[in-house]
Design a protein around this motif. Structure first.
Motif, mmCIF file in Angstrom:
data_model
loop_
_atom_site.group_PDB
_atom_site.id
_atom_site.type_symbol
_atom_site.label_atom_id
_atom_site.label_comp_id
_atom_site.label_asym_id
_atom_site.label_seq_id
_atom_site.Cartn_x
_atom_site.Cartn_y
_atom_site.Cartn_z
ATOM 1 N N VAL A 102 0.832 -1.211 0.000
ATOM 2 C CA VAL A 102 0.000 0.000 0.000
ATOM 3 C C VAL A 102 0.865 1.259 0.000
ATOM 4 O O VAL A 102 0.612 2.205 -0.744
ATOM 5 C CB VAL A 102 -0.954 -0.006 1.210
ATOM 6 C CG1 VAL A 102 -1.659 1.341 1.341
ATOM 7 C CG2 VAL A 102 -1.987 -1.123 1.083
ATOM 8 N N VAL A 103 1.911 1.257 0.841
ATOM 9 C CA VAL A 103 2.788 2.431 0.918
ATOM 10 C C VAL A 103 3.567 2.619 -0.386
ATOM 11 O O VAL A 103 3.715 3.738 -0.877
ATOM 12 C CB VAL A 103 3.754 2.319 2.115
ATOM 13 C CG1 VAL A 103 4.724 3.493 2.136
ATOM 14 C CG2 VAL A 103 2.976 2.264 3.425
ATOM 15 N N ALA A 104 4.056 1.514 -0.962
ATOM 16 C CA ALA A 104 4.777 1.597 -2.244
ATOM 17 C C ALA A 104 3.868 2.153 -3.335
ATOM 18 O O ALA A 104 4.296 2.965 -4.167
ATOM 19 C CB ALA A 104 5.299 0.220 -2.644
ATOM 20 N N LYS A 105 2.608 1.743 -3.322
ATOM 21 C CA LYS A 105 1.637 2.250 -4.291
ATOM 22 C C LYS A 105 1.416 3.751 -4.097
ATOM 23 O O LYS A 105 1.367 4.522 -5.066
ATOM 24 C CB LYS A 105 0.317 1.498 -4.137
ATOM 25 C CG LYS A 105 -0.806 2.017 -5.021
ATOM 26 C CD LYS A 105 -2.125 1.346 -4.664
ATOM 27 C CE LYS A 105 -3.287 2.027 -5.393
ATOM 28 N NZ LYS A 105 -4.588 1.464 -4.982
ATOM 29 N N MET A 106 1.299 4.190 -2.841
ATOM 30 C CA MET A 106 1.092 5.609 -2.551
ATOM 31 C C MET A 106 2.267 6.450 -3.034
ATOM 32 O O MET A 106 2.078 7.529 -3.601
ATOM 33 C CB MET A 106 0.884 5.802 -1.046
ATOM 34 C CG MET A 106 -0.431 5.256 -0.516
ATOM 35 S SD MET A 106 -0.549 5.382 1.288
ATOM 36 C CE MET A 106 -0.496 7.159 1.516
ATOM 37 N N LEU A 107 3.482 5.953 -2.814
ATOM 38 C CA LEU A 107 4.663 6.691 -3.261
ATOM 39 C C LEU A 107 4.677 6.839 -4.782
ATOM 40 O O LEU A 107 4.990 7.901 -5.308
ATOM 41 C CB LEU A 107 5.934 5.993 -2.787
ATOM 42 C CG LEU A 107 6.245 6.075 -1.289
ATOM 43 C CD1 LEU A 107 7.479 5.253 -0.971
ATOM 44 C CD2 LEU A 107 6.457 7.511 -0.857
#
Length: 528
Positions: A102-107
């Motif tokens: 999820v965090v990688a997608k947000m970045l």
């Protein structure tokens, strides 16, 4: 000799009394000892009894009756507790991995560098320590290192590509927009976007590919990259409706006329075969004409002869496996027709100006006359009156133009202006008062056309699909390339093509990455 008997053929099953007699239960298709947690694969009483006698009988044979039953219950409770702890830990591991995706997608969505993920984790732990310090252990277990972020980003990009590839077969037709430019490291990047529509009128607009072109960036180089991208996605050229480009010379192929003529004329065998081919099919002309820079009138003659023989040249070049895609490109043919007509007009003016004993007043009159004609030409083109534009008129007859009004409001379009293949269905549509009311009350063209009966209006629906997929400009490509240049800046110029592809795909995609599928596909353990 009789075949050996297989254990699976014996249909051995667990017997309930083995629990009380030997402290064994069935667990996951195997026999599990409640005392030492060892398993036995073969469900055979001899194996169970031997394990119990050798390992536990001395200690537990005196336990009988209620005492033995209580001990079994204790072992079962302990086993259940262990399983719950394992499940809880497994769930925590899955949540940790899911969080890293999820965090990688947000970045990627926000076009942030991979390294920002470590700063993000520091912020997250600081907030957790202030708000709910008892939970900080859970957040510390989430792997949010730069290396993990790179890996997660690639996996998300691959998942989106895989989902797009699965969607491709369902598309009835599609268009592409392409844009070529150079990044910070002087590498030519080709962006290819696809807009497709399926049977239910679902429209998909996605990044098909980003190609790094090493060396030259000719039209042929670009075409080969597009061809490779089509092959990777499983796209069929038969379903391709239109191509929108940035208008660059390498996209439009302005030199193809001359290069094609040179191939035919310079190659002796090919030239003879081409002349024979024209003779056999009784073509209007028997050959193409060379273009010579020093002979300025040859430009118009070369273009006109090429335009007239364009279909014959296309057939001949395909037979020679020297495909010229522009000869099947409607827009390119229209541009060629206009260029041919205008060059013919200029040639006529040049002949007048170059006549013997031409006085300046006469030349002035010729130029003034031509200036007035240009204004008339402009007016005629605007009104689509092509009587003076011979080649343009022929091109229009060959490629009957699609009228957007047929899609925008099919109830007011003049039936005589509609393509003949659509006229019958347009008449049916305009005669249906219910559909007319539905169209008036509906503000969504996609919704209206998707609601039409496939049996009665299949051609209208397909025509609408084609028009709805066409890119009006390369804006989406240019916008995405701007993101790419920002992402692959002088501070991150070593970003690989694969990583850049994944980042741009995630940032522009409307498809949701299947994170749960990705989590299930890997071992849910803490990364290092």
């Amino acid at each position: 000799m009789a075949p050996k008997r297989k254990i699976n053929d014996e249909h051995r099953i667990f017997k309930e009394d083995w629990t009380e007699l030997f402290f064994f239960i069935e667990h996951g298709g195997k026999l599990l000892c409640l005392i030492c947690n060892k398993t036995i694969t073969v469900m055979k009483e001899y194996n169970v009894r031997r394990h119990y006698d050798n390992e536990h009988k001395a200690k537990f044979e005196n336990l009988t009756g209620e005492l033995r039953q209580n001990k079994i219950k204790h072992f079962l409770t302990s086993l259940s507790s262990q399983q719950n702890i394992f499940k809880s830990q497994n769930t925590r591991n899955e949540a940790s991995v899911r969080a890293s995706y999820v965090v990688a997608k947000m970045l990627a969505k926000n076009n942030r560098p991979f390294a920002d993920i470590e700063f993000f984790k520091k912020c997250m732990l600081a907030v957790t320590n202030e708000v709910c310090p008892e939970k900080i252990k859970l957040f510390e277990e989430i792997s949010l290192s730069t290396r993990t972020c790179v890996r997660r980003t690639d996996e998300l990009g691959n998942n989106l590509f895989s989902q797009l590839k699965d969607i491709i077969p369902s598309l009835d037709c599609f268009s592409i927009a392409i844009y070529e430019s150079t990044d910070i490291s002087d590498t030519a990047q080709l962006l290819i976007f696809i807009r497709g529509i399926d049977k239910e009128f679902n429209i998909y607009e996605e990044l098909a590919d980003i190609c790094s072109i090493k060396g030259t960036t000719t039209g042929e180089d670009i075409f080969k990259n597009i061809e490779n991208s089509f092959e990777k996605l499983g796209l069929s050229l038969k379903k391709l409706i239109s191509i929108t480009t940035d208008g660059g010379k390498n996209m439009s192929g302005i030199h193809k006329v001359i290069s094609t003529i040179n191939y035919i004329r310079k190659n002796g065998l090919a030239h003879r075969q081409f002349q024979q081919f024209l003779e056999e099919i009784e073509a209007e002309y028997g050959d193409v004409i060379y273009f010579t820079e020093v002979r300025w009138l040859s430009r118009g003659a070369t273009l006109k002869r090429f335009f007239t023989l364009r279909e014959e040249i296309n057939i001949f070049m395909n037979e020679k496996e020297k495909n010229v895609p522009q000869l099947s490109d409607k827009k390119w043919i229209h541009d060629l027709a206009f260029l041919t007509d205008m060059t013919t007009f200029l040639n006529e003016l040049n002949v007048k100006l170059q006549g013997k004993e031409k006085l300046l007043p006469d030349m002035y009159s010729d130029i003034k006359s031509f200036t007035v004609k240009l204004k008339l030409f402009y007016k005629h083109i605007d009104e689509k009156k092509l009587d003076n534009f011979v080649c343009c008129k022929k091109a229009m007859e060959t490629f009957q133009q699609s009228n957007w009004e047929e899609v925008k409001n099919p109830f007011v379009v003049d039936i005589d202006d509609v393509e003949s293949c659509l006229q019958m269905e347009i008449i049916e549509l305009q005669s249906d008062e219910c559909l007319k009311t539905a169209f008036r009350d509906c503000n969504n063209l996609i919704q209206f056309y998707s609601s039409l009966c496939e049996t009665k209006f299949s051609k209208i629906k397909y025509f609408a699909k084609k028009m709805l997929t066409i890119f009006g400009s390369t804006y989406i490509c240019e916008q995405t390339f701007s993101l790419g240049k920002y992402r692959k800046s002088k501070y991150a110029s070593r970003l690989t093509d694969g990583h850049l592809n994944a980042v741009l795909r995630i940032s522009r995609s409307k498809i949701k990455p299947a994170i749960n599928t990705l989590v299930d596909a890997i071992q849910t353990q803490k990364s290092h």
